[in-house]
Scaffold this motif. Structure first.
Motif, short mmCIF file in Angstrom:
data_model
loop_
_atom_site.label_atom_id
_atom_site.label_comp_id
_atom_site.label_asym_id
_atom_site.label_seq_id
_atom_site.Cartn_x
_atom_site.Cartn_y
_atom_site.Cartn_z
N UNK A 1 0.63 -0.97 0.11
CA UNK A 1 0.19 -0.12 0.09
C UNK A 1 0.76 1.40 0.12
N UNK A 2 1.96 1.15 0.61
CA UNK A 2 2.88 2.42 0.75
C UNK A 2 3.31 2.58 -0.48
N UNK A 3 3.94 1.43 -1.25
CA UNK A 3 4.39 1.51 -2.57
C UNK A 3 3.46 2.23 -3.62
N UNK A 4 2.05 1.84 -3.38
CA UNK A 4 1.31 2.27 -4.18
C UNK A 4 1.03 3.86 -4.04
N UNK A 5 1.00 4.27 -2.71
CA UNK A 5 0.84 5.58 -2.43
C UNK A 5 2.21 6.38 -2.91
N UNK A 6 3.47 5.67 -2.81
CA UNK A 6 4.63 6.43 -3.19
C UNK A 6 4.56 6.57 -4.92
N UNK A 7 4.14 5.40 -5.39
CA UNK A 7 3.90 5.46 -6.82
C UNK A 7 2.93 6.57 -7.38
N UNK A 8 1.78 6.41 -6.62
CA UNK A 8 1.05 7.62 -6.95
C UNK A 8 1.47 8.97 -6.83
#
Length: 164
Positions: free
Chosen positions: A56-63
């Motif tokens: 989830x954190x990677x998705x947030x960072x990617x976003x």
């Protein structure tokens, strides 16, 4: 054959030994084994939760990265557009300035040509006047050598002049 058909006593002793073995295993082995399995299960679940949080954190960072990249692209496009408009404005200003300078130079050249032309005309008029006077002098000297020619010229001039 005794092994294929055991005695009732042997059957009882084997049952008792098996029950004692199950009791001992339950008391001393099963609980630690089940506890270690439970701990392993908990650690696996914790690792899965941590992996999910990391995902989830990677998705947030990617976003966030995509958002920052989009903003950077917009800023770059804005800067390029501004640079183009500045370039066009500078070209237009330089063109206008060059046209003004050329116009001033042309008008100054036209004024200089007009002045030179007027000066040349004045000089030509002066030379024509001087030549006319010289010619008139020579003609008058030749004509007025005698008193009689002189009087005749005066009479002719008076006749040409009309009085009102």
């Amino acid at each position: 054959m005794d092994l294929i058909k055991p005695d009732f006593g042997l059957f009882v002793w084997q049952t008792v030994v098996t029950l004692i073995l199950i009791f001992l295993l339950a008391k001393f082995a099963w609980r630690p084994i089940l506890d270690s399995i439970k701990k392993r299960e908990d650690s696996i679940n914790d690792a899965l939760d941590a992996a999910e949080k990391a995902r989830l954190e990677m998705q947030n960072l990617k976003a966030n990265n995509e958002k920052l990249l989009k903003e950077a692209r917009e800023e770059r496009d804005k800067m390029l557009k501004e640079a183009r408009s500045i370039k066009e404005r500078m070209i237009n200003e330089a063109s206008t300035e060059a046209e003004l300078k050329a116009s001033k130079m042309i008008s100054a050249a036209q004024e200089a040509i007009a002045q030179e032309k007027q000066a040349a005309l004045n000089e030509i008029k002066q030379q024509v006047a001087e030549l006319s006077i010289e010619i008139a002098e020579k003609v008058v000297k030749k004509e007025l050598n005698s008193q009689e020619n002189h009087m005749q010229l005066v009479d002719n001039m008076l006749a040409d002049v009309k009085l009102n």
